[in-house]
Every structure is written in C-alpha cells, then in structure tokens.
Design a protein around this motif. Structure first.
Motif, PDB file in Angstrom:
ATOM      1  N   HIS A  45       0.766  -1.253   0.073  1.00 49.78           N
ATOM      2  CA  HIS A  45       0.172   0.093   0.055  1.00 49.78           C
ATOM      3  C   HIS A  45       0.787   1.328  -0.005  1.00 49.78           C
ATOM      4  N   ARG A  46       1.833   1.387   0.726  1.00 55.16           N
ATOM      5  CA  ARG A  46       2.615   2.522   1.162  1.00 55.16           C
ATOM      6  C   ARG A  46       3.846   2.329  -0.284  1.00 55.16           C
ATOM      7  N   PRO A  47       3.621   3.731  -0.899  1.00 52.80           N
ATOM      8  CA  PRO A  47       4.616   3.892  -2.034  1.00 52.80           C
ATOM      9  C   PRO A  47       6.184   3.568  -1.304  1.00 52.80           C
ATOM     10  N   ALA A  48       7.087   2.836  -2.215  1.00 54.69           N
ATOM     11  CA  ALA A  48       8.500   2.715  -1.698  1.00 54.69           C
ATOM     12  C   ALA A  48       8.749   1.957  -0.400  1.00 54.69           C
ATOM     13  N   ALA A  49       7.730   1.479   0.061  1.00 56.46           N
ATOM     14  CA  ALA A  49       7.878   0.640   1.561  1.00 56.46           C
ATOM     15  C   ALA A  49       8.859  -0.522   1.114  1.00 56.46           C
ATOM     16  N   MET A  50       8.850  -1.227   0.276  1.00 59.87           N
ATOM     17  CA  MET A  50       9.711  -2.513  -0.057  1.00 59.87           C
ATOM     18  C   MET A  50      11.228  -2.133  -0.392  1.00 59.87           C
ATOM     19  N   GLU A  51      11.209  -0.930  -1.087  1.00 60.08           N
ATOM     20  CA  GLU A  51      12.367  -0.357  -1.496  1.00 60.08           C
ATOM     21  C   GLU A  51      13.196   0.189  -0.204  1.00 60.08           C
ATOM     22  N   GLN A  52      12.392   0.683   0.803  1.00 56.80           N
ATOM     23  CA  GLN A  52      12.994   1.152   2.041  1.00 56.80           C
ATOM     24  C   GLN A  52      13.675   0.103   2.912  1.00 56.80           C
ATOM     25  N   LEU A  53      12.894  -1.117   2.894  1.00 58.24           N
ATOM     26  CA  LEU A  53      13.359  -2.176   3.690  1.00 58.24           C
ATOM     27  C   LEU A  53      14.681  -3.018   2.899  1.00 58.24           C
ATOM     28  N   ALA A  54      14.673  -2.804   1.229  1.00 64.00           N
ATOM     29  CA  ALA A  54      15.822  -3.463   0.766  1.00 64.00           C
ATOM     30  C   ALA A  54      17.003  -2.391   0.947  1.00 64.00           C
ATOM     31  N   THR A  55      16.653  -1.134   1.210  1.00 61.48           N
ATOM     32  CA  THR A  55      17.870  -0.146   1.403  1.00 61.48           C
ATOM     33  C   THR A  55      18.433  -0.445   2.832  1.00 61.48           C
ATOM     34  N   LEU A  56      17.878  -0.603   3.729  1.00 63.67           N
ATOM     35  CA  LEU A  56      18.014  -1.004   5.179  1.00 63.67           C
ATOM     36  C   LEU A  56      18.752  -2.190   5.039  1.00 63.67           C
TER      37      LEU A  56
END
Length: 452
Positions: A140-151
């Motif tokens: 649902h939240r834009p870029a949530a998956m990318e945020q976890l991948a970056t972390l």
C-alpha cells in the motif's frame, strides 16, 4: 525518556530517606506525590491506582515499620512493584522451531516498523548468529519495499527480491518458501500499517498470521504517543495473538507512561526498545534495569554491556594506564572516547544509565556535549595535525584559524571544544585520584567539580 518522572520520584524519596521512623501519614503523603508523578507521566489511571495500592499496603506493613532504614525499604518496595508492572522477567525471542522461524512485525504507519524490522534482523543475525531473510508485505505505501531493501543493504541482511503485483499473503508464502529452500533460520515479515486501527488492517494481518504461523508476532509501538500507544496496543492485542511489544523512540522526550502502562494493560511482554536511528540502536527490554533507571539508580549492567560492544580493548587499556599514572589524556584520546560514545547511543543514552544523574544535571549541563555536537567535535579534531592533537597547548590563534577553515567551523567553536577537553581531562584525573574504591563510593558526583 523517564527523565521527568525519575526526577520527581527522586525528590519524593529523598524526603523519605531523610526521616527516621515513618508514620502511615508519611507514607500516604509520599504515595500521593508518586501518584501525581505517574499520572503526569501519562501512566493510565487504572494502572496507577493498582500500583499505589500495592505499594501503600506493603509500605505501612511490618517490613517497613520494623526496618532500620524505612525510607530505603519503601524505595525497594516501589522498585519491586515497578518491575512487576513491567513484567518481572525479560522474555526473549522464541526461535525454537523447525527453520525458518517466522517473526511477524505489526503496527501503525509511522511507528518505525520498517526500521525496527531491519534493526531486529541485524540483532538476530549478529547476536543469535542466525541466517536472516526480511520481506516487506506492504503493497500500500509507496516505496515501502524499497525502504526495507535499502536498510537490508546497509545492515548486510538479505531481503526478498521485490515482485510487483503480488498480494501480502502471496509475498509471505514466497518468503517462507524461499527461507525453507535457501536455508534461512529466520524470516521476518514487515506488514503494512495504517494511520489508525481498522477492520481491513486487522483482517489482512490475521490472514498473514494464519498462513505464516509465526513463532513471534510483535507490535511496534511509538512510545512518544503515550496513552495513544497503550490504546493501539490494546486494540492489536484484542484482535491478534501478539507475543510481544517493541517500543520505539525511547530516546525521545516522551514521559514514559506508555512503557509503564502497556504490559499491565495488555498482559503482553515488552521485548525490545529502539533507542536511536542506527541499525544497532535496539536493546532487549529488562524490567529490573528499567526500574533502576526510573528510580535514578542508573543501569550499570547495560552500560557495561554497551561499553564491551563498542570498546577497543587495547585502546581502553592504554587509556587506563594513562589515568592510573595521573597523566592527562590528549585530543586523540578525546576523539576515541567521542567515537565510542556515539556507538553506545550518544550522551543522553549514557547519562540515563549512570546512577545519581538527576542530582547533578546542572553540573553535567556545563560539559555541554550533546549528541548532535559529537560528530562536529570529531571533524574539528580530524583537521588538526598529529602534533596539535598530542599537545593542544600548541593551538595559537593562527593554528585555530587554519583548523576552522579546514573543518568548516569557527575559532569560537574550537575554543568551546578546548574548554570541553579541559573538563574531560579534569574528570579523567579525578578518576585516577579516586581509584576504583573511591569511584564506587562517590559515583558520578565524585567526578564533577563542586558547584559555586
């Protein structure tokens, strides 16, 4: 985060310990002040009522009346009851299942859930020595998956490759299957949040919980929201089979009521606390240590643990020898100490763990080394020559101007650093003079200059 509450309780107990015998009236008067302090800290009213009644009943009984030091005995009772309120025993992660063990992360949007997922992933990998896979189920939240991948990249923790168009349940199944096939010990699932608790959110998480069969379902709650955090925890606890709570932002300026109310209100143990922005800034929740912090007794055990993690043993031994010989330390030593301070959670985190800090806050303010300034100070030191770092007396006007230009600071800031350096140097010399026995006897107050 318990600074205000700790300060108020310390004042109450200082009055009690100055008295000899304690009457029932003395105890009742103290309990009224404790009650007000807890309510002002946003501890929920039912929890406060039960707590005060338990403490008052024990405090007017024989164990206090017949005690040689009744004031200290009341403090011990309060300490015991705070520990009981917080859950008594530390309850760690349950990873004892056929791998992969699944940890399901839940919570409202903005509670710090995704960052906490990465922190927990790193903790499980480094402390428990497990192979960890993280997966974001937030479609649902834009870029949530990318945020976890970056972390994940930052913390060197594997994340499930992102595939668009899948449902949260499909992603959860994919993550668990990948974990099984590729030999992961633990799979951490980061679920979507909402701005508030609703039926759709709960239905989605229940569906994931049913297929994932997690050994841990953790609620991530923002401690700065105080009573709202307790209400959120109650709602999640009523709807899901929660196994634990993770409190975030405990290094903030909140009043601490959420931490004190949550366990008592939900019956769900607090398992971890997030105490900063870095991926290492998470620690296990120890009720006894938190009680000690609240009552101004510090948390020396946690302080030692943090020091052991952050400290370079050879450097520490070298500095200890200098201190024992009564030699002052130089700016290289100061730089090393500042770096270790940052690793250990910054100045605020360390001060909260030292016994008797509330009584010497004015003197500590004179040292004036806040968390934001530490990196700034290190930049100034790194702009000096080796000779200047070893012998700060070389720093005349022209050298200071050169260093200011090289570090992007001003001469005034360099003068402030040198003042702080002198104060730290004096403190180190006092450590040498006091020795281990003197330091144990006088605590932090023995290290600080007298107030004029």
């Amino acid at each position: 985060m318990f600074d205000t509450l700790s300060g108020k309780l310390t004042n109450v107990f200082d009055k009690l310990t100055k008295r000899g015998a304690l009457s029932e009236g003395d105890v009742n008067a103290a309990m009224r002040e404790v009650r007000i302090a807890l309510l002002e800290a946003d501890v929920s009213l039912p929890v406060v009522k039960e707590f005060i009644e338990k403490v008052r009943t024990r405090s007017v009984g024989a164990e206090v009346v017949k005690s040689v030091t009744p004031g200290q005995q009341v403090i011990k009772i309060v300490n015991d009851e705070i520990i009981n309120m917080l859950g008594k025993d530390e309850i760690g992660l349950n990873l004892s299942t056929s791998p992969p063990a699944v940890i399901l992360m839940t919570g409202l949007q903005g509670s710090g859930k995704t960052t906490t997922t990465a922190k927990l992933g790193k903790l499980v990998k480094t402390t428990h020595k497990k192979k960890v896979l993280m997966a974001s189920l937030d479609v649902h939240r834009p870029a949530a998956m990318e945020q976890l991948a970056t972390l994940g990249q930052k913390g060197e923790i594997d994340t499930l490759p992102i595939k668009n168009g899948l449902s949260p349940i499909d992603i959860a199944k994919n993550a668990i299957n990948t974990g099984r096939k590729e030999g992961y010990d633990v799979v951490i699932l980061d679920t979507a949040g909402r701005l508030h608790v609703d039926d759709t959110l709960m239905s989605e998480i229940k569906g994931i919980q049913d297929i994932a069969k997690p050994t841990e379902t953790l609620l991530v709650a923002d401690s700065l929201t105080d009573q709202d955090a307790v209400n959120v925890a109650t709602n999640f606890s009523n709807s899901l089979n929660l196994s634990g709570i993770v409190l975030t932002r405990i290094d903030g300026d909140g009043r601490g009521g959420a931490a004190l109310s949550m366990r008592a209100t939900t019956g769900c143990p607090i398992k971890f606390m997030g105490n900063g922005e870095g991926l290492d800034a998470i620690e296990a929740f120890h009720p006894d240590r938190i009680a000690n912090r609240i009552l101004g007794m510090g948390d020396v055990v946690s302080l030692v643990e943090k020091a052991q993690e952050a400290m370079d043993i050879k450097e520490a031994e070298k500095l200890a020898k200098k201190v024992k010989k009564g030699k002052g330390f130089d700016l290289n030593d100061m730089d090393t100490q500042l770096a270790q301070m940052r690793k250990m959670g910054g100045m605020d985190g360390l001060m909260g763990m030292l016994p008797g800090v509330n009584k010497v806050k004015k003197q500590l303010a004179q040292v004036n080394v806040d968390d934001k300034s530490i990196a700034h100070l290190q930049a100034i030191i790194s702009s000096m020559t080796p000779a200047e770092r070893a012998n700060p007396k070389l720093l005349n006007g022209s050298r200071k101007r050169r260093i200011a230009g090289g570090s992007g600071t001003s001469v005034q800031e360099i003068n402030r650093l040198l003042k702080q350096f002198k104060q730290m140097n004096l403190m180190m010399k006092r450590v040498g003079k006091l020795g281990e026995k003197g330091l144990a006897r006088q605590g932090i107050q023995g290290l600080l200059p007298p107030m004029h």
